[in-house]
Design an enzyme around this catalytic site. Structure first.
Site, mmCIF file in Angstrom:
data_model
loop_
_atom_site.group_PDB
_atom_site.id
_atom_site.type_symbol
_atom_site.label_atom_id
_atom_site.label_comp_id
_atom_site.label_asym_id
_atom_site.label_seq_id
_atom_site.Cartn_x
_atom_site.Cartn_y
_atom_site.Cartn_z
ATOM 1 N N SER A 110 0.801 -1.229 0.000
ATOM 2 C CA SER A 110 0.000 0.000 0.000
ATOM 3 C C SER A 110 0.835 1.281 0.000
ATOM 4 O O SER A 110 0.286 2.369 -0.067
ATOM 5 C CB SER A 110 -0.958 0.007 1.183
ATOM 6 O OG SER A 110 -0.260 -0.039 2.396
ATOM 7 N N LYS B 259 -6.057 3.384 8.933
ATOM 8 C CA LYS B 259 -5.191 4.390 8.320
ATOM 9 C C LYS B 259 -5.818 5.779 8.434
ATOM 10 O O LYS B 259 -5.125 6.768 8.678
ATOM 11 C CB LYS B 259 -4.943 4.032 6.849
ATOM 12 C CG LYS B 259 -4.082 2.778 6.680
ATOM 13 C CD LYS B 259 -3.993 2.356 5.233
ATOM 14 C CE LYS B 259 -3.109 1.115 5.089
ATOM 15 N NZ LYS B 259 -3.031 0.632 3.716
#
Length: 776
Positions: free
Chosen positions: A677, A720
């Site tokens: 990611s 996140k």
């Protein structure tokens, strides 16, 4: 048939007895209705109609409760007994049929018609009489109630109808049968009916005799066994063996009787008990068999708790015990709702996945409390041996059942909430694969007849509510994961941690450390600082330790000085706990060239990750540092290759890879980092360094990159986003395919963050990079 209709004769209802013509009998009369009928008869001509009640239990029968065929009798004698009852001697005169009731008030008065006997041919009647006498004589020989004298009393009767009546009176027949004899006026038919009854009675007596002999034989065998056991006891006593096995066998037998096992299992237990009795006590097998029987009787086979299906109550308990975790609570309430409608639902198999300290284990306890089931926990961390799950075969003294059966014994019911803790920590070695053994336990289609190597008999696990916990799904084998319903518990936001602290952690620590709410007060700003600067975790376990530390220090202050109340503020927090241990993740203060902010997902929840790129004169060497995993290195190389293929569009020198060495660094080099990611973050930092365009300070990003610049979806968006919010970022660049994950993000976070959905790296660069040399 009948003749001369008569009127006005009192009727006496009889209970449980039928009087025949020519029969002399004593009767006790006590009911008011009957006594009045009797007195009326005595005042008239001493004649009374005797008719039997259909139901013996009725005290005050109505006219419909009495048979219509009875016997006109003459009252020969009446005596008043001390208890108020009248005893009468009656002689039956002839059969009669009730035609109608003329009085029903205090007693019955009826009109009736005499029933005359109908005879057949004389020879036929004589033959039938002879057969009846033979049958009756045989019957008196086998009957316990009749004897030769009874037969002698009837053998001289010459009238066939009278003979049939008298024999009927001697037989122990049901009232319906005796009444039927009274109703049959055709003599040959009556004799035939009585012969059928005698034949039937003989068969019943014969069966009784067989059963009696069988019982006698069984009793003789039992007495013989008892005698032999007593001898065995005496021999054992002489040998110095106290009681031997006899006491133990009796004790085990009693346990088997009380265990309420299915018939199949009970038979197995008795068979093993027989073996146990015969095996010498000194033999090793003796203790193995005894251990097996003990396990069989101690397992719950049918006992179960009744689920409390009050949905509102369950929801209240779950909310009392845990703040947040809505997805799990919703699943439990769904299960209860369906159970309430069907009452036949198999227990669900849930797997709670999340970082340490988010309340997975305590949530399982809470579920058990909410639905009123027993709770049992089996820790699977470090289990390497298949026999730990399936049990050992009964080939040696130390054999035991597996963890599942042991748990069921502790639970004491067949429908507990069974927690399989740390299911991802099971390992396998040369002793077998325990995770494969769990496949049967956690399969709703198989676990109704779960087979343990020690117990051997099928055991029903279908009613158990299994809840497994895990930190990491990647270590759970695919087939096992397929059997469970995975519910992810991501971790808590700061706001949730604040609520949990105030509702659960602080009250619990105050109680454990002997403090009251009045003695210690922790302000909200201090709690937030504690969450941000003294702990770094997805759960609240370390946070609770900090509260425990504050409580201990407060207790010391209260005990050692006159101060009765301690208030913890942000400033006081540093005095008690020292300097902050963690750097509260903050966004960059300025727009930076060659430095982009990525969003990472770690075991402790979400975190921000600064990725730096440095260019230096060289030959195009790509250096990656910061303890990166293989996937992260590949993401960096993919970003590098993409930029080389798009130099014209990005306005980068086409031969930059021959002029410069590129160094990509991810700070906090001691912490291992891996995952795809960070792909678009690395690419953005590279483009920023090569084009001299600053990266916006308020932008954070996450997404995997392909060689063609496409942005692929990632995991952990909620965590996140929380870290981005905590760091003070305002814009999040995320893959467009992750749009569905926005639903999981709390509204309070979504209000402060601008989520930009991107499909290609060009969109990322447009959003993240400023034009060259442009100020803030």
């Amino acid at each position: 048939m009948g003749n001369d209709k008569q009127t006005d004769i009192p009727l006496l209802p009889l209970r449980g007895v039928v009087v025949y013509p020519s029969q002399v009998m004593h009767l006790d009369v006590g009911r008011d209705q009957s006594v009045k009928a009797l007195e009326e008869a005595m005042m008239r001509d001493h004649h009374i109609l005797l008719a039997t009640q259909r139901e013996t239990s009725l005290d005050t029968p109505s006219k419909d409760d009495v048979y219509k065929t009875g016997t006109v009798a003459h009252i020969k004698q009446m005596v008043n007994l001390p208890n108020g009852t009248r005893r009468i001697l009656v002689e039956g005169l002839n059969r009669a049929e009730v035609q109608g009731f003329t009085n029903e008030d205090e007693f019955f008065v009826v009109s009736y018609e005499n029933l005359e006997e109908e005879h057949g041919e004389t020879v036929e009647e004589q033959a039938m009489m002879r057969m009846l006498m033979e049958d009756f004589q045989e019957f008196t020989k086998v009957s316990k109630k009749l004897n030769q004298e009874t037969f002698d009393s009837v053998k001289d009767i010459e009238d066939p109808g009278h003979l049939a009546d008298i024999i009927s009176s001697h037989l122990s027949l049901k009232i319906q049968h005796k009444q039927r004899v009274l109703e049959i006026v055709h003599v040959p038919e009556r004799i035939d009916y009585i012969m059928q009854l005698i034949t039937n009675e003989k068969e019943v007596l014969s069966m009784e005799k067989k059963i009696g002999q069988r019982v006698k034989h069984s009793m003789e065998r039992t007495q013989r066994e008892y005698y032999l056991r007593e001898q065995l006891k005496a021999i054992q006593k002489e040998l110095g063996e106290k009681d031997g096995k006899t006491g133990e066998v009796a004790e085990l037998k009693e346990k088997i009787e009380q265990a309420d096992m299915p018939e199949r299992i009970e038979n197995v237990a008795y068979k093993e008990l027989d073996r146990y009795e015969k095996v010498p006590q000194s033999s090793a097998e003796s203790s193995v068999i005894r251990n097996y029987i003990e396990w069989l009787v101690s397992l719950p086979w049918t006992d179960e708790t009744t689920d409390n299906l009050e949905i509102n109550r369950a929801e209240r308990i779950l909310n009392e015990d845990h703040y947040g975790l809505d997805q799990v609570k919703e699943r439990v309430l769904e299960y209860l709702s369906v159970q309430k409608l069907t009452d036949s639902l198999k227990g669900p198999i849930l797997c709670l996945v999340g970082p340490p300290g988010v309340g997975k284990t305590s949530l399982a306890k809470s579920v058990a409390r909410a639905i009123g089931r027993n709770f049992v926990r089996a820790s699977l961390g470090g289990v390497r041996d298949e026999a730990e799950i399936r049990g050992h075969r009964r080939t040696y003294v130390g054999a035991m059942p597996g963890r599942v059966i042991q748990g069921m014994k502790k639970a004491e019911t067949i429908n507990p909430v069974f927690l399989l803790d740390e299911i991802d920590k099971m390992a396998s070695d040369f002793r077998g694969d325990p995770s494969s053994a769990m496949l049967e336990v956690l399969d709703p289609e198989q676990n109704h007849s779960y087979s343990d190597h020690f117990i051997e008999e099928p055991y029903d696990l279908s009613k158990v509510m299994f809840i497994a916990t895990a930190n990491n799904l990647s270590t759970i084998p695919g087939p096992l994961l397929d059997r469970m319903e995975v519910i992810t518990i991501a971790g808590y936001t700061e706001l949730e941690k604040l609520h949990i602290s105030k509702q659960h952690l602080i009250p619990r620590q105050l109680k454990e450390n002997g403090l009251s709410k009045g003695q210690l007060q922790i302000r909200d700003d201090a709690i937030l600082k504690l969450i941000r600067m003294y702990t770094r975790e997805a759960g609240v376990r370390n946070l609770e330790r900090q509260f425990a530390s504050i409580c201990r220090k407060a207790a010391k202050i209260i005990v050692s000085s006159e101060q009765k109340r301690v208030v913890i503020t942000e400033k006081r927090l540093e005095e008690l706990l020292g300097k902050p241990r963690f750097r509260y993740g903050q966004a960059e203060t300025d727009h930076q060239i060659g430095a982009a902010t990525g969003l990472a997902y770690t075991q402790a929840g979400g975190d921000t990750l600064s990725i730096e790129v440095s260019l230096s004169k060289g030959t195009g060497k790509l250096t990656l540092t910061g303890k990166l995993g293989d996937v992260m290195k590949e993401s960096a190389k993919a970003a590098f290759s993409y930029i080389r293929s798009r130099t014209d569009e990005l306005k980068i020198e086409p031969d930059f890879h021959e002029k410069y060495d590129v160094h990509i660094h991810v700070p906090e080099g001691a912490t291992p980092k891996d995952g795809p990611s960070a792909g678009i973050t690395m690419a953005t930092a590279l483009v920023s360094a090569l084009t001299n365009r600053p990266v916006r300070k308020e932008v954070g990003m996450t997404g995997e990159i392909t060689l063609r610049g496409r942005v692929l979806p990632i995991g952990g968006l909620k965590e996140k986003s929380l870290s981005a919010h905590r760091a003070g970022l305002t814009t999040i660049l995320m893959p467009a395919e992750n749009e569905k994950d926005l639903e999981e993000i709390p509204d309070s976070i979504k209000e402060d963050l601008n989520f930009v959905k991107v499909k290609h790296l060009d969109e990322v660069l447009d959003q993240a990079l400023l034009p060259p040399n442009e100020d803030e």
